[in-house]
Motif scaffolding. Structure first.
Motif, PDB file in Angstrom:
ATOM      1  N   ALA A   7       0.841  -1.199   0.000  1.00 55.22           N
ATOM      2  CA  ALA A   7       0.000   0.000   0.000  1.00 55.22           C
ATOM      3  C   ALA A   7       0.876   1.249   0.000  1.00 55.22           C
ATOM      4  O   ALA A   7       1.838   1.337   0.758  1.00 55.22           O
ATOM      5  N   PRO A   8       0.559   2.221  -0.856  1.00 58.07           N
ATOM      6  CA  PRO A   8       1.365   3.444  -0.904  1.00 58.07           C
ATOM      7  C   PRO A   8       1.139   4.316   0.320  1.00 58.07           C
ATOM      8  O   PRO A   8       0.124   4.210   0.992  1.00 58.07           O
ATOM      9  N   ASP A 118      -2.277   0.795  -5.879  1.00 56.52           N
ATOM     10  CA  ASP A 118      -1.923   2.209  -5.718  1.00 56.52           C
ATOM     11  C   ASP A 118      -2.543   3.076  -6.812  1.00 56.52           C
ATOM     12  O   ASP A 118      -2.939   4.203  -6.564  1.00 56.52           O
ATOM     13  N   ARG A 148       3.417   5.139  -9.110  1.00 54.54           N
ATOM     14  CA  ARG A 148       3.352   5.045  -7.649  1.00 54.54           C
ATOM     15  C   ARG A 148       3.913   6.316  -7.013  1.00 54.54           C
ATOM     16  O   ARG A 148       3.357   6.833  -6.046  1.00 54.54           O
ATOM     17  N   GLU A 152       1.821   8.784  -4.450  1.00 60.55           N
ATOM     18  CA  GLU A 152       2.293   9.099  -3.104  1.00 60.55           C
ATOM     19  C   GLU A 152       2.625  10.572  -2.899  1.00 60.55           C
ATOM     20  O   GLU A 152       2.605  11.049  -1.771  1.00 60.55           O
TER      21      GLU A 152
END
Length: 176
Positions: A7-8, A118, A148, A152
C-alpha cells in the motif's frame, strides 16, 4: 528490480477539491479551444471508416470503479490513425471522461487492470509523470514506479508542472 505492490504512503488527500476544479476548468477550456479540430478529426475518421470515429476502452477508475475511456478509433484508417497516435492526439476525446469525473487531466494512465492497488487511489489521467519522463520508452516496471511516485506525492504544483511539460513531450515523441 522486482516490483512490490504494498500500500502506498499517501501524503495528500486522494482528490483535493482544487484538483477537481483544475480538471474541470482545464478540460472545458481545452474542449472549447480544440472543438473545431476535434470535430474535423471526427468527421475525417467518420468518412474514412464509414462511421464509428470513436473507440471505448475499458478502464478501472478511482477505487477500481469500471468505466470506458473515449479515444479516436485509429485502428485501420492507415496514415490518419498513425498520425493521430504519433502526435498523441488519439486520446483527446478523454477530455469527456475528465468532465464526467471518471478521469483527471494528470494521473496514472487508465488501465483495465485492478491488480495495482496504488493506481486505484487516484483518478487515472490523460497525462502523467511517466509520459513526460520518457513516454513509452520505459519498461513497464519503471512506468509503474513513476505512477506510484505520483500517487504518493502528487499535489497541484506537480500537476501543473506535468501539464506544462506534456506538449513538449508529445512533440519530442512525434520527432522520434
Amino acid at each position: 528490480m522486482p516490483l512490490t505492490l504494498t500500500a502506498p504512503r499517501l501524503r495528500v488527500p486522494a482528490a483535493p477539491p482544487a484538483k477537481r476544479v483544475l480538471d474541470l476548468v482545464g478540460a472545458v477550456i481545452l474542449l472549447a479551444a480544440l472543438g473545431l479540430p476535434l470535430a474535423a478529426v471526427t468527421a475525417l475518421l467518420y468518412a474514412i471508416r464509414g462511421g464509428r470515429p470513436f473507440a471505448r476502452q475499458p478502464a478501472a477508475g478511482l477505487g477500481g470503479r469500471p468505466f470506458r475511456t473515449w479515444r479516436f478509433d485509429t485502428a485501420g484508417p492507415g496514415r490518419t490513425g498513425a498520425l493521430l497516435e504519433r502526435c498523441a492526439l488519439d486520446g483527446l476525446p478523454q477530455l469527456l471522461n475528465v468532465v464526467r469525473g471518471e478521469m483527471s487531466l494528470v494521473g496514472p494512465r487508465p488501465e483495465a487492470r485492478t491488480d495495482l492497488p496504488d493506481r486505484l487511489l487516484v483518478r487515472p489521467g490523460m497525462t502523467g509523470l511517466w509520459q513526460v519522463s520518457a513516454r513509452s520508452d520505459l519498461p513497464w516496471e519503471e512506468m509503474a514506479l513513476l505512477d506510484r511516485h505520483y500517487v504518493e506525492n502528487h499535489w497541484l504544483g506537480m500537476d501543473l508542472a506535468i501539464l506544462a511539460q506534456t506538449p513538449r513531450a508529445a512533440y519530442r515523441q512525434r520527432l522520434a
